[in-house]
Every structure is written in structure tokens, then in C-alpha cells.
Design an enzyme around this catalytic site. Structure first.
Site, PDB file in Angstrom:
ATOM      1  N   SER A   2      -9.576   1.414   3.163  1.00 56.77           N
ATOM      2  CA  SER A   2      -8.719   2.184   2.280  1.00 56.77           C
ATOM      3  C   SER A   2      -7.692   1.361   1.511  1.00 56.77           C
ATOM      4  CB  SER A   2      -7.977   3.256   3.095  1.00 56.77           C
ATOM      5  OG  SER A   2      -7.112   2.677   4.053  1.00 56.77           O
TER       6      SER A   2
ATOM      7  N   LYS B 249       0.851  -1.185   0.000  1.00 57.66           N
ATOM      8  CA  LYS B 249       0.000   0.000   0.000  1.00 57.66           C
ATOM      9  C   LYS B 249       0.894   1.245   0.000  1.00 57.66           C
ATOM     10  CE  LYS B 249      -3.995   1.673   2.720  1.00 57.66           C
ATOM     11  NZ  LYS B 249      -4.833   1.334   3.910  1.00 57.66           N
TER      12      LYS B 249
ATOM     13  N   SER C  69     -10.247  -1.067   6.950  1.00 58.20           N
ATOM     14  CA  SER C  69      -9.483  -0.821   5.725  1.00 58.20           C
ATOM     15  C   SER C  69      -8.825  -2.054   5.139  1.00 58.20           C
ATOM     16  CB  SER C  69      -8.431   0.269   5.976  1.00 58.20           C
ATOM     17  OG  SER C  69      -9.049   1.521   6.122  1.00 58.20           O
TER      18      SER C  69
END
Length: 508
Positions: free
Chosen positions: A188, A107, A212
Site C-alpha cells: 500500500s 505516507k 506494503s
């Protein structure tokens, strides 16, 4: 448990047969698992270079061409060079660790010093190159992983402003759900989940503050682990709130998730866990609580839950049903108070320690930068959370923060502890099916069940468990702190007996 032991034997035999029949060419590596890849490497039928090249081609094909998934923001220019070095080491008999030669996507809020920017998707951090690897990156490299790319995310890990659409960032654009491109990938950790689901990486790492990892794993039909809080080092990750932030694996199978978590875990966590890769072969769970509070919202969720109950009972596990699951409103209020305060404290510290450009070296300056850039930085929604964090006085607001922190932890644990004192695990539908991407209204969640585990810091494993038409449904397994080994054994059992993970067709 005898039936499960038999099923394990059958599973092991089938897996061995599959491995022995696997093609050795990169062109036929579609949706391979880590265990399969490692087996082929050990047999000298597959190289790390071939595997890495396959995923780089997949990214080239589907990230901004073809399905235009927008899951990947940056490619590691040295990926092939690193894979070549690892192949030479393997040939010389040197194996760095359990991920030797395997590709991983990170990420974009996880710091690397490899030439890929660390940005959290924010225009304010465009091109920012970290001077040091995050702790977990050091661990991955030591274990032999090849970091091939960074993934898109909901900007600032979905903590910039209200009414955001998950998976969108100013730098990465809108990540799409590969099962139905019009639907949300959730966030996310949107890009990490989509990259795994759409076969653009073998393994990925996401981060969670509340939902997330859990939500994108659920709606993209993959496995995601939100570990016990503190089980993975947060050093080098752009933060929201230290009391809840945690990184974790995102993979296509439970066994791959166990393998990756074993590497990501801190030394303390490893000592508590034991061998997670062995844990998937043993079911220590005898009694579970199955939450049925959301059956009425979606017929497909009721069918999923019926199937889960049936399979567990057939394997000798006692299943009790719970018809109600309602968190107190005060928990959400207190959680937000905590997140805003810690965002100010923790992001300020990260900005200072990371030596970002002076023009965006504080939250106030980031707010001003965004205002100056206008729609280029603030398209579709605002920056309310950044503004609220900027307004925090860390001294004057500390007492209210500490009270909210204590209260939120108590409320979250009060939701879980009475059941976890009686049951080995709580099983809940993770989130509803993916909703349409909407840049006017933002995310339109039907429901989500991540908050209690997120705030309490308890572990949660989300696995694919069914479909609602084209859209995946996920099941979350929540347990006591440091019970990941027990949860993984249960997750592996369910993975064998529930419908197989749907492979996205990448159609509009």
C-alpha cells in the site's frame, strides 16, 4: 572477503570523486543521494531551501501534470519556511541531527500536526487534521528533516475490501508506476515508493503489514526496509494490526535507507542495531540461501538470480539454492483472522484517541458513511474488510483470534527458522514484475514472498536487482530479528555489483 574490501575502497574513491564534482545548483540535483546532499550542504554549496524547492518543483511537474503519477496527496505549506530555519541553524553551527535540511515524504496514514491531513486515502477522513505528531515524525523533526508532503496509498493501507487495485484511494486517485504508467505501483505504500523512484523526494517513509513496503519497493525499483517488528514506533499511525504493522524507509540507495532507519528506530532498536550507517561498509554474511522457486515463471528472474549467485560467490560467500518455497494455506487463513480482529480493536482505539469527527468515529459509522456516499467512497471495489471488522465481537471472538495469532506466528517462523539457523540470510525475489492496473479485476499478482517475514516480524530489505524489460525486479533479504546491520552490509555489496537502479523515463 579481500575482493570486497578492494571493491569498497574503489567505491569510496569513486563516491568521493563524484561528490567533489557534483553541481551546486538545484537545477542539476536530479536523483541526488542523501550523502551527496549532506556533503554539499557542509561545503556550503547547497541549501536546504534549494533542495526542498527542487522537489516541490518536481512534484508540481510530475504529480498531476506531465506523467500524472498521483503519488503525492498534500504539500506542507511551511516546507520552505522550515528549510529556511534549518539553513540559518546550519550557518550558525547548529546541526540538529543526521537529516538536517533533508526533505522527507510521509505516507498519508502517518499523523502530523503541520496542517497536512491524515487520511489513509479515505473519503471518510477527508481533511482530518491530527492534533499530535506520530512518534516517528517527532524523531524525524528532531533529526533535522523537512517533511515536505504526504503520499498517496492503497486506501486504508489496502485493507478496505477485496479485489482492490494497489495505489488507488478515493482521495488520491490512482498512483502510477513511473517505469510504465499503465502498470501497478503495488502497495500500500505506493505513493512513497513512486515519489522516491520518480525523484519527487529524497527520502520517504512507508508502512507495512504484509508486503506494503516490500512490493512497491520491488516493482518501482527502489530500496525498502521492513524492519524487525517493534523497531519503529507505531504511535500515531492509522493501524491495521499491531502484531504486524511497522513503518520503514523507502529510498534510492542502501546507504540512504540505513541513514533513515537509524533515525526512525526506537531507542531499544538503536541499542540493538549499533551504527547502521557504518554497517554498510562491512559484510558479516558468510553463507546465504538463495530461493530459486520462481525462476520458471519469468526468464528475467532466473537471470537475476544467476547474477546474484555469481556475484556473491565471487566475493567468497557460500550460496546454497532452494528450489521450493511454498507457504501453508493455513498461514494465510490465520493471518486474515488476526488482521480482521486487530483492525477492529486497533482502528477503534485510534479513532477514539485521535478524536475524528463523530460522524465517522467508529468502524460501523465509516461503513455507513461509505454506503451513503456510494461510488464517491466505494468506486471500483467494496469494503468487505471494514464490514468484517465491524462485525467482530472483541470478547466473544478473542479465543479464536488468539489461536490464529499463535498459529500464524508458529507457521511463519517454521518457514524461516530452519534456514536461518544454518544461513545468515535468505534471499528471495520479492515480487513478480508489475502487472497492468485493472479496476475491474483488481491486482493480478504473479507471486509475492513477503508473508513469512511480515507475520513472524523478521526484518526484510528489498533492493533493485534487475529488470524485466521496462519493469524493475527486486530482491528481498530476510534475516533473524534485529539483524538489519548484517542485512544492510550484504545489501550494500549487492547494490555495488548488480545492475544499477533504472531511472524512470516517465513514458506511457
Amino acid at each position: 572477503m579481500r575482493r570486497f574490501q578492494q571493491s569498497l575502497h574503489t567505491f569510496a574513491f569513486t563516491t568521493l570523486a563524484l561528490l567533489c564534482s557534483l553541481p551546486a545548483t538545484a537545477a542539476e540535483l536530479n536523483n541526488i543521494t542523501a550523502q551527496q546532499a549532506l556533503f554539499l550542504m557542509e561545503q556550503q554549496k547547497l541549501s536546504s531551501v534549494a533542495l526542498v524547492n527542487y522537489y516541490l518543483q518536481q512534484i508540481e511537474k510530475n504529480n498531476q501534470k506531465g506523467a500524472d503519477l498521483r503519488a503525492i496527496t498534500d504539500i506542507n505549506r511551511d516546507a520552505i519556511k522550515l528549510a529556511t530555519r534549518l539553513d540559518k541553524e546550519r550557518k550558525a553551527g547548529k546541526i540538529r541531527g543526521p537529516l538536517h535540511g533533508l526533505p522527507v515524504v510521509l505516507k498519508a496514514n502517518i499523523a502530523t500536526k503541520d496542517g497536512m491531513p491524515t487520511t489513509a486515502g479515505a473519503l471518510a477522513l477527508k481533511g482530518f487534521l491530527a492534533k499530535k505528531d506520530a512518534d516517528l515524525v517527532t524523531q524525524l523533526t528532531a533529526a533535522g528533516a523537512v517533511i515536505i508532503a504526504k503520499s498517496n496509498l492503497s486506501e486504508w493501507a489496502n485493507f478496505r475490501g477485496e479485489n482492490s487495485a494497489s495505489g488507488w484511494s478515493a482521495l488520491g486517485g490512482q498512483t502510477k508506476n513511473p517505469h510504465k504508467l499503465s502498470q501497478s505501483p503495488c502497495g500500500s505504500s505506493s505513493g512513497s515508493a513512486v515519489a522516491v523512484a520518480a525523484d519527487m523526494t529524497l527520502l520517504a517513509v512507508g508502512t507495512e503489514t504484509d508486503g506494503s513496503i516490500t512490493c512497491p519497493a520491488s516493482v518501482n525499483g527502489i530500496v525498502g526496509i521492513k524492519p524487525t517488528h517493534g523497531a519503529v514506533s507505531g504511535a500515531g499511525i492509522i493501524p491495521i494490526a499491531a502484531s504486524q504493522d511497522i513503518a520503514g524507509p523507502m529510498t534510492r540507495t542502501v546507504s540512504d535507507a540505513a541513514l533513515l532507519l537509524q533515525v526512525l528506530a526506537t531507542d531499544e532498536a538503536k541499542s540493538r542495531y549499533g551504527d547502521l550507517t557504518a554497517a554498510i561498509n562491512e559484510v558479516q554474511v558468510k553463507k546465504v540461501l538463495l530461493v530459486r522457486a520462481f525462476d520458471g515463471q519469468f526468464a528475467a528472474i532466473k537471470q537475476m538470480q544467476d547474477r546474484v549467485a555469481q556475484q556473491l560467490q565471487q566475493n567468497g560467500i557460500v550460496v546454497e539454492m532452494l528450489e521450493q518455497w511454498q507457504l501453508p494455506e493455513q498461514l494465510s487463513k490465520d493471518e486474515l483472522t488476526v488482521l480482521i480482529y486487530e483492525f477492529k480493536r486497533d482502528l477503534t482505539q485510534w479513532l477514539q484517541e485521535s478524536q475524528v469527527p463523530a460522524a465517522v468515529g467508529s468502524i460501523d459509522k465509516i461503513v455507513a458513511f461509505n454506503q451513503k456516499k456510494g461510488k464517491a467512497a466505494l468506486a471500483f471495489y467494496g469494503q468487505e474488510y471494514l464490514q468484517q471488522a465491524a462485525a467482530i465481537d472483541l470478547e466473544k471472538d478473542k479465543a479464536a483470534y488468539l489461536q490464529a495469532l499463535n498459529n500464524s506466528k508458529q507457521l511463519a517462523k517454521a518457514q524461516l527458522d530452519p534456514y536461518l539457523s544454518q544461513f545468515d540470510a535468505i534471499l528471495l525475489p520479492a515480487y513478480g514484475p508489475a502487472w497492468p492496473i485493472d479496476h475491474v479485476k483488481g491486482d493480478q499478482f504473479s507471486f509475492g514472498t513477503s508473508t513469512a517475514a511480515a507475520v513472524s516480524g523478521y526484518p526484510s530489505i528489498t533492493i533493485p536487482a534487475g529488470m524485466d524489460g521496462q519493469l524493475p525486479l527486486g530482491l528481498s533479504l530476510v534475516g533473524k530479528p534485529w539483524s538489519e546491520a548484517k542485512l544492510l552490509g550484504l545489501a550494500a555489496l549487492l547494490e555495488q555489483q548488480l545492475p544499477k537502479r533504472a531511472i524512470p523515463e516517465l513514458k506511457p
